[in-house]
Design an enzyme around this catalytic site. Structure first.
Site, short mmCIF file in Angstrom:
data_model
loop_
_atom_site.label_atom_id
_atom_site.label_comp_id
_atom_site.label_asym_id
_atom_site.label_seq_id
_atom_site.Cartn_x
_atom_site.Cartn_y
_atom_site.Cartn_z
CD GLU A 97 11.16 0.61 -16.42
OE1 GLU A 97 10.36 0.56 -16.06
OE2 GLU A 97 11.62 0.81 -14.81
N PRO B 182 -9.42 -10.33 19.53
CG PRO B 182 -10.14 -11.69 20.37
CD PRO B 182 -9.02 -10.48 20.63
#
Length: 351
Positions: free
Chosen positions: A55, A272
């Site tokens: 900003e 896995p």
């Protein structure tokens, strides 16, 4: 007052600006300042720790008084604290901004509260515009703020019947080139890539992010978890970043260590065993399942034991997107119930 189309377009632009900022200890934030008639007056984004927030970066491009009556469109709630820079909420108030539209609330106990401060000063505030898209930009930072650990993406490739490899262990390639290219792009967008020692010993991966044979500009830090030693000539030792090795099975401790090093997002790409350990420990913030139209059968499942013994214990997911990639399909999902606090010390994911 509802968000109008001009403000929606400005938010899309602010999200694109946010992505220009560096990943790090501070969130990537973008801002667009609109005149009362909807014309873009200025744009800004956060350029890194110690620099003006988005900003303020946008406001700095305007002459004094030029933002009076304007609308600020920001991807994150304007902050309400003084650190290396001042409160953005106060900067907007002092600039005379009359309306603020933002996507996500700031979860920080210290930095949050900007919206309340703006409203108390008479500024109109609208929250939640394109929140999902904004979340995707800073999910690592948000997870770090909420849980004190990096955001974890668990990835695997599987056949249509849920196998990660044929019975002889061969797995290159289950998926096609489009899916593999997508994986490399996602590696590059992560701070770290995590595998187990089993994957290192079986496949000798380089753990780099590539476009064909060329290295992409952004590379994840390679992380190897497990008690077996990594060979001196392993490809991971030639990575652009020095690899990190964890001789242990406590995934929470691994993530805490990575968080302490400033790593906010990790890409779990082991086999896995490691993927299942992260899922079982409740540490998978996002799941990427690359599904190939091929049947393999056999015992080489993409996931093994994840602690589910009955359907009532199933890990429920919410699908964010089904993404076609050539002949393959990518399922992007997150847990239906997100963790809201740090795990207890007794919770350990076994690798």
């Amino acid at each position: 007052m509802a968000v109008n189309e001009t403000e929606r377009e400005a938010m899309s632009r602010a999200l694109a600006l946010a992505a220009l900022g560096p990943r790090g200890v501070n969130p990537q934030v973008g801002a667009v300042i609109l005149s009362p008639d909807g014309t873009i007056l200025a744009e800004g984004w956060h350029h890194g720790a110690g620099t003006p927030h988005a900003e303020v970066d946008a406001l700095s491009k305007l002459a004094p008084g030029a933002a009076r009556g304007a609308t600020a469109v920001v991807t994150l709630e304007p902050c309400n604290h003084t650190g290396r820079t001042g409160p953005c909420a106060l900067a907007l108030i002092e600039a005379g901004v009359s309306r603020v539209v933002y996507a996500l609330d700031d979860p920080g106990a210290v930095s949050g509260g900007g919206a309340e401060r703006l409203r108390a000063a008479g500024v109109s505030v609208e929250a939640g515009e394109q929140a999902d898209a904004a979340h995707a930009v800073i999910d690592g930072w948000l997870t770090a703020q909420r849980l004190g650990r990096p955001h974890v993406t668990v990835k695997w490739a599987q056949s249509l019947d849920g196998r990660a490899a044929a019975d002889d262990g061969s797995s290159q390639w289950i998926t096609g080139p489009a899916a593999r290219a997508d994986v490399h792009r996602r590696r590059a967008a992560s701070d770290a890539i995590v595998v187990g020692t089993g994957t290192v010993l079986a496949d000798d991966p380089s753990l780099t992010a590539r476009d064909g044979d060329a290295l992409l500009p952004d590379q994840p830090v390679p992380v190897v978890v497990g008690s077996r030693p990594t060979p001196a000539d392993a490809a991971v030792r030639r990575h652009p970043h020095s690899p990190l090795f964890f001789d242990g099975h406590d995934l929470h401790a691994v993530l805490a260590d990575l968080h302490g090093r400033g790593i906010q997002s990790v890409f779990v790409e082991g086999g896995p065993t490691l993927a299942s350990a992260f899922v079982a420990a409740g540490l998978a913030d996002r799941v990427l399942a690359y599904i190939a139209p091929v049947l393999l059968g056999g015992s080489r499942l993409a996931l093994t034991d994840i602690g589910v013994s009955s359907i009532g214990e199933a890990h429920r997911l919410t699908i964010d997107e089904w993404l076609p990639l050539g002949a393959d399909l990518l399922a992007i999902a997150h847990p239906a119930s997100l963790p809201t606090a740090l795990p207890t010390a007794s919770t350990e994911g076994a690798v």
